[in-house]
Design an enzyme around this catalytic site. Structure first.
Site, PDB file in Angstrom:
ATOM      1  N   SER A 106       0.884  -1.118   0.036  1.00  0.00           N
ATOM      2  CA  SER A 106      -0.089  -0.093   0.049  1.00  0.00           C
ATOM      3  C   SER A 106       0.722   1.183  -0.139  1.00  0.00           C
ATOM      4  CB  SER A 106      -0.913  -0.164   1.292  1.00  0.00           C
ATOM      5  OG  SER A 106      -1.788   1.046   1.269  1.00  0.00           O
ATOM      6  N   LEU A 145       3.106   4.534   0.298  1.00  0.00           N
ATOM      7  CA  LEU A 145       4.627   4.565  -0.049  1.00  0.00           C
ATOM      8  C   LEU A 145       5.259   3.469  -0.466  1.00  0.00           C
ATOM      9  CD1 LEU A 145       5.146   7.632   2.666  1.00  0.00           C
ATOM     10  CD2 LEU A 145       4.192   7.556   0.543  1.00  0.00           C
ATOM     11  N   ASP A 205       4.334  -7.456   4.089  1.00  0.00           N
ATOM     12  CA  ASP A 205       3.170  -6.737   4.725  1.00  0.00           C
ATOM     13  C   ASP A 205       2.442  -7.737   5.297  1.00  0.00           C
ATOM     14  OD1 ASP A 205       1.291  -4.745   5.177  1.00  0.00           O
ATOM     15  OD2 ASP A 205       1.918  -3.841   3.155  1.00  0.00           O
ATOM     16  N   ASP A 214       4.649  -9.810   9.723  1.00  0.00           N
ATOM     17  CA  ASP A 214       4.492  -8.671  10.793  1.00  0.00           C
ATOM     18  C   ASP A 214       5.818  -8.151  11.152  1.00  0.00           C
ATOM     19  OD1 ASP A 214       4.249  -7.135  13.093  1.00  0.00           O
ATOM     20  OD2 ASP A 214       2.144  -8.254  13.344  1.00  0.00           O
ATOM     21  N   VAL A 215       5.999  -6.801  11.055  1.00  0.00           N
ATOM     22  CA  VAL A 215       7.418  -6.554  11.392  1.00  0.00           C
ATOM     23  C   VAL A 215       7.940  -6.571  12.715  1.00  0.00           C
ATOM     24  CG1 VAL A 215       7.756  -4.507   9.422  1.00  0.00           C
ATOM     25  CG2 VAL A 215       6.319  -4.165  11.613  1.00  0.00           C
ATOM     26  N   SER A 256       8.394  10.852   9.965  1.00  0.00           N
ATOM     27  CA  SER A 256       7.610  11.738   9.624  1.00  0.00           C
ATOM     28  C   SER A 256       7.917  13.197  10.158  1.00  0.00           C
ATOM     29  CB  SER A 256       5.864  11.473  10.373  1.00  0.00           C
ATOM     30  OG  SER A 256       5.178  12.241  10.478  1.00  0.00           O
ATOM     31  N   TYR A 265       2.293   8.347  17.933  1.00  0.00           N
ATOM     32  CA  TYR A 265       2.920   8.479  16.636  1.00  0.00           C
ATOM     33  C   TYR A 265       4.188   9.424  16.700  1.00  0.00           C
ATOM     34  CZ  TYR A 265       3.125   8.840  11.478  1.00  0.00           C
ATOM     35  OH  TYR A 265       3.273   8.946  10.144  1.00  0.00           O
ATOM     36  N   LYS A 279       8.030   7.921  15.768  1.00  0.00           N
ATOM     37  CA  LYS A 279       8.683   8.602  14.557  1.00  0.00           C
ATOM     38  C   LYS A 279      10.057   9.356  15.220  1.00  0.00           C
ATOM     39  CE  LYS A 279       5.905   6.940  11.527  1.00  0.00           C
ATOM     40  NZ  LYS A 279       6.437   5.847  10.462  1.00  0.00           N
TER      41      LYS A 279
HETATM   42  P1  NAD Z   1      -0.443   2.995   4.246  1.00  0.00           P
HETATM   43  O1  NAD Z   1      -1.193   2.881   5.325  1.00  0.00           O
HETATM   44  O2  NAD Z   1      -0.943   3.317   2.838  1.00  0.00           O
HETATM   45  O3  NAD Z   1       0.624   1.864   4.316  1.00  0.00           O
HETATM   46  C1  NAD Z   1       1.315   1.440   5.521  1.00  0.00           C
HETATM   47  C2  NAD Z   1       1.705  -0.220   5.322  1.00  0.00           C
HETATM   48  O4  NAD Z   1       2.235  -0.539   6.416  1.00  0.00           O
HETATM   49  C3  NAD Z   1       0.334  -0.863   5.025  1.00  0.00           C
HETATM   50  O5  NAD Z   1       0.403  -1.620   3.786  1.00  0.00           O
HETATM   51  C4  NAD Z   1       0.155  -1.741   6.027  1.00  0.00           C
HETATM   52  O6  NAD Z   1      -0.470  -2.934   5.975  1.00  0.00           O
HETATM   53  C5  NAD Z   1       1.728  -2.042   6.365  1.00  0.00           C
HETATM   54  N1  NAD Z   1       1.690  -2.217   7.904  1.00  0.00           N
HETATM   55  C6  NAD Z   1       1.001  -1.804   8.942  1.00  0.00           C
HETATM   56  N2  NAD Z   1       1.518  -2.504  10.211  1.00  0.00           N
HETATM   57  C7  NAD Z   1       2.376  -3.661   9.806  1.00  0.00           C
HETATM   58  C8  NAD Z   1       3.117  -4.512  10.364  1.00  0.00           C
HETATM   59  N3  NAD Z   1       2.716  -4.715  11.674  1.00  0.00           N
HETATM   60  N4  NAD Z   1       3.864  -5.562   9.772  1.00  0.00           N
HETATM   61  C9  NAD Z   1       3.990  -5.138   8.228  1.00  0.00           C
HETATM   62  N5  NAD Z   1       3.348  -4.311   7.596  1.00  0.00           N
HETATM   63  C10 NAD Z   1       2.456  -3.401   8.431  1.00  0.00           C
HETATM   64  O7  NAD Z   1       0.271   4.349   4.734  1.00  0.00           O
HETATM   65  P2  NAD Z   1       1.554   5.250   4.199  1.00  0.00           P
HETATM   66  O8  NAD Z   1       0.687   6.429   4.002  1.00  0.00           O
HETATM   67  O9  NAD Z   1       1.828   4.548   2.879  1.00  0.00           O
HETATM   68  O10 NAD Z   1       2.564   5.070   5.199  1.00  0.00           O
HETATM   69  C11 NAD Z   1       3.756   4.623   4.603  1.00  0.00           C
HETATM   70  C12 NAD Z   1       4.766   5.155   6.052  1.00  0.00           C
HETATM   71  O11 NAD Z   1       4.951   6.492   5.791  1.00  0.00           O
HETATM   72  C13 NAD Z   1       4.187   5.009   7.396  1.00  0.00           C
HETATM   73  O12 NAD Z   1       5.276   4.443   8.431  1.00  0.00           O
HETATM   74  C14 NAD Z   1       3.520   6.347   7.847  1.00  0.00           C
HETATM   75  O13 NAD Z   1       3.728   6.577   9.248  1.00  0.00           O
HETATM   76  C15 NAD Z   1       4.665   7.179   7.039  1.00  0.00           C
HETATM   77  N6  NAD Z   1       4.186   8.524   6.731  1.00  0.00           N
HETATM   78  C16 NAD Z   1       3.050   8.763   5.904  1.00  0.00           C
HETATM   79  C17 NAD Z   1       2.608   9.941   5.635  1.00  0.00           C
HETATM   80  C18 NAD Z   1       1.518  10.385   4.722  1.00  0.00           C
HETATM   81  O14 NAD Z   1       1.081  11.380   4.792  1.00  0.00           O
HETATM   82  N7  NAD Z   1       0.995   9.283   3.823  1.00  0.00           N
HETATM   83  C19 NAD Z   1       3.105  11.147   6.142  1.00  0.00           C
HETATM   84  C20 NAD Z   1       4.238  10.774   7.146  1.00  0.00           C
HETATM   85  C21 NAD Z   1       4.958   9.616   7.553  1.00  0.00           C
END
Ligand code: NAD
Length: 255
Positions: A15, A17, A36, A58-59, A148, A161, A165
């Site tokens: 999903s 990023l 994932d 799971d991470v 973040s 959060y 981060k």
């Molecule tokens: P997203 O929810 O689309 O993707 C996150 C992915 O992490 C998902 O596919 C989810 O299943 C996976 N995940 C969650 N828990 C997990 C686990 N325990 N084991 C394995 N996989 C797991 O979100 P995103 O926006 O793509 O976010 C990606 C990263 O970027 C995150 O760390 C988020 O905190 C960070 N981030 C995002 C934003 C934003 O604006 N989108 C801003 C700052 C930071």
């Protein structure tokens, strides 16, 4: 370092990023193993591009991450690129009218975001340390983590959060120093607001306000721009131990 001819492990690749990074690395000639959770892999369905293999892990679990990495057999290109994108968010103040912040929720956010990043770093770096170097510097690979801007300006309700981060940012230079002897670089990206499923639940008014709060360009970031930065970090051999903001100059207000 060249992306081509490597195996890249991307965590959270089903999903947002992580999916954009996986696509970019495949386009650059890497073979990608994406980790994932089962629910997200199912949701990605058959939209996963060729060259990306998604495996459930799971991470937070040593056994599950090790089992997923064991899919990298001797015939796979060497694992040299690791991108940690898994993460979860939660909104809650330290204390509200309903009482104190739920301790288990704080623990979960810290465990997935911070401990999960650490778990993947240690297990993948352990595999990378025995590779042959790719250049005269002795470089063997690199790890890119995702923090973040909340690491620096957490907003009201982002206590868990922001703590997780901030921890990822703090680990970056230590990890780069720890892994220097093995020729493994470690960098972190701190995104502002990027248009991914994590932000999909926003209503239109909130989204417009968020976009307007970004000085330039006044819009949400694109997942492809995050992936472009990952590529730059892979290819730039002298950037190490650094957290790079990708945020259109946004500085988050308290709320
Ligand atoms: P997203 O929810 O689309 O993707 C996150 C992915 O992490 C998902 O596919 C989810 O299943 C996976 N995940 C969650 N828990 C997990 C686990 N325990 N084991 C394995 N996989 C797991 O979100 P995103 O926006 O793509 O976010 C990606 C990263 O970027 C995150 O760390 C988020 O905190 C960070 N981030 C995002 C934003 C934003 O604006 N989108 C801003 C700052 C930071």
């Amino acid at each position: 370092m060249d992306i081509s001819g490597t195996t890249a492990v991307v965590i959270g690749a089903a999903s947002g990023l992580g999916a954009a990074v996986a696509r970019r690395l495949v386009d650059g000639g890497a073979q990608v193993l994406g980790l994932d959770v089962p629910y997200s892999i199912e949701r990605a369905g058959d939209r996963v591009p060729e060259g990306i293999t998604l495996v459930a892990a799971d991470v937070t679990s040593e056994a599950e991450v090790q089992a997923a990495l064991s899919a990298l057999t001797g015939s796979a290109p060497p694992l040299r690129v690791v991108v940690n994108c898994a993460g979860v968010g939660w909104a809650g103040r330290i204390v509200s009218k309903n009482g104190p912040h739920d301790l288990e929720i704080f623990r979960t956010v810290m465990t997935v975001n911070l401990l999960g990043t650490f778990n993947v770093m240690r297990l993948t770096a352990d595999r990378m340390q025995s590779l042959d170097p790719v250049n005269d510097d002795g470089q063997r690979g690199l790890i890119v983590n995702t923090a973040s801007v909340a690491a620096f300006e957490g907003q009201v309700g982002q206590i868990a959060y922001a703590a997780s981060k901030g921890g990822i940012h703090a680990m970056t230079v230590v990890a780069a120093r720890d892994l220097a002897q093995f020729g493994i670089r470690v960098n972190t990206i701190a995104p502002g607001t990027v248009d991914t499923p994590m932000l999909a639940s926003m209503d239109a008014g909130y989204r417009a306000a968020l976009e307007a709060s970004v000085p330039f360009p006044s819009r949400l970031g694109r997942p492809e721009e995050f992936a472009q930065l990952v590529q730059m970090l892979v290819e730039h051999d002298y950037i190490n131990g650094e957290t790079t903001r990708m945020d259109g100059a946004i500085r988050m207000a308290p709320r």
